[in-house]
Design an enzyme around this catalytic site. Structure first.
Site, PDB file in Angstrom:
ATOM      1  N   VAL A 239       0.868  -1.237  -0.196  1.00 35.78           N
ATOM      2  CA  VAL A 239      -0.067  -0.054   0.061  1.00 35.78           C
ATOM      3  C   VAL A 239       0.639   1.437  -0.012  1.00 35.78           C
ATOM      4  O   VAL A 239       0.552   2.275  -0.555  1.00 35.78           O
ATOM      5  CB  VAL A 239      -0.860   0.121   1.330  1.00 35.78           C
ATOM      6  CG1 VAL A 239      -1.723   1.300   1.245  1.00 35.78           C
ATOM      7  CG2 VAL A 239      -1.867  -1.163   1.217  1.00 35.78           C
ATOM      8  N   CYS A 240       2.181   1.185   0.613  1.00 34.89           N
ATOM      9  CA  CYS A 240       2.700   2.516   0.860  1.00 34.89           C
ATOM     10  C   CYS A 240       3.266   3.085  -0.370  1.00 34.89           C
ATOM     11  O   CYS A 240       3.061   4.280  -0.336  1.00 34.89           O
ATOM     12  CB  CYS A 240       3.838   2.176   1.862  1.00 34.89           C
ATOM     13  SG  CYS A 240       3.487   1.622   3.456  1.00 34.89           S
ATOM     14  N   PRO A 241       3.726   2.307  -1.307  1.00 37.76           N
ATOM     15  CA  PRO A 241       3.785   3.044  -2.697  1.00 37.76           C
ATOM     16  C   PRO A 241       2.853   4.012  -3.191  1.00 37.76           C
ATOM     17  O   PRO A 241       3.054   5.059  -3.746  1.00 37.76           O
ATOM     18  CB  PRO A 241       4.603   2.017  -3.475  1.00 37.76           C
ATOM     19  CG  PRO A 241       4.336   0.764  -2.950  1.00 37.76           C
ATOM     20  CD  PRO A 241       3.970   0.999  -1.637  1.00 37.76           C
TER      21      PRO A 241
END
Length: 143
Positions: A46-48
């Site tokens: 999710v972070c990117p």
């Protein structure tokens, strides 16, 4: 406990930014609006997408006299490796702060001690270093 209205403490961390390492301190944030954006870890699912979305708006933030600072518990070397491995992360222009000791995450109240990672927190800090907005989500909840 809310951090709204509190002045940020002094700090010094290393950041990776566009192929370079640089020190970021409280003084770096003063004089402009700052968005301090915590996320659990580099090389995750999710972070990117969150960091890419911030980059897509980076010019608008800069035009509004604001800078984005992403923060995870990864080192600056891991940030660099992620930028080298991912073309989209490699395009990020704002500083990616390294907080492997968890000092910033503790200061902002987002460190999950048992996981050794930061919750997803976003803080807006005014030019005087006062926190004006805070949003904190669990690790599994993308923004």
């Amino acid at each position: 406990m809310s951090l709204i209205g509190q002045t940020i403490d002094d700090f010094k961390v290393t950041a990776y930014q566009q192929g370079e390492y640089k020190d970021i301190t409280k003084q770096s944030l003063l004089g402009k609006w700052s968005i301090v954006f915590f996320y659990p870890a580099d090389f995750s699912f999710v972070c990117p997408t969150e960091l890419e979305a911030l980059q897509s708006l980076h010019d608008q933030f800069k035009a509004a006299n604001a800078e984005v600072y992403s923060v995870s518990e990864d080192t600056e070397f891991v940030h660099q490796a992620w930028a080298s491995a991912s073309p989209k992360i490699g395009q990020i222009e704002y500083p990616m702060l390294a907080d492997p000791a968890g000092k910033l995450a503790r200061m902002f109240g987002v460190l999950d001690e048992s996981a050794g990672q930061a919750l997803r927190g976003a803080f807006i800090i005014d030019p005087d270093g006062v926190i004006q907005s805070e949003t904190i989500n669990n690790m599994g909840i993308g923004r």
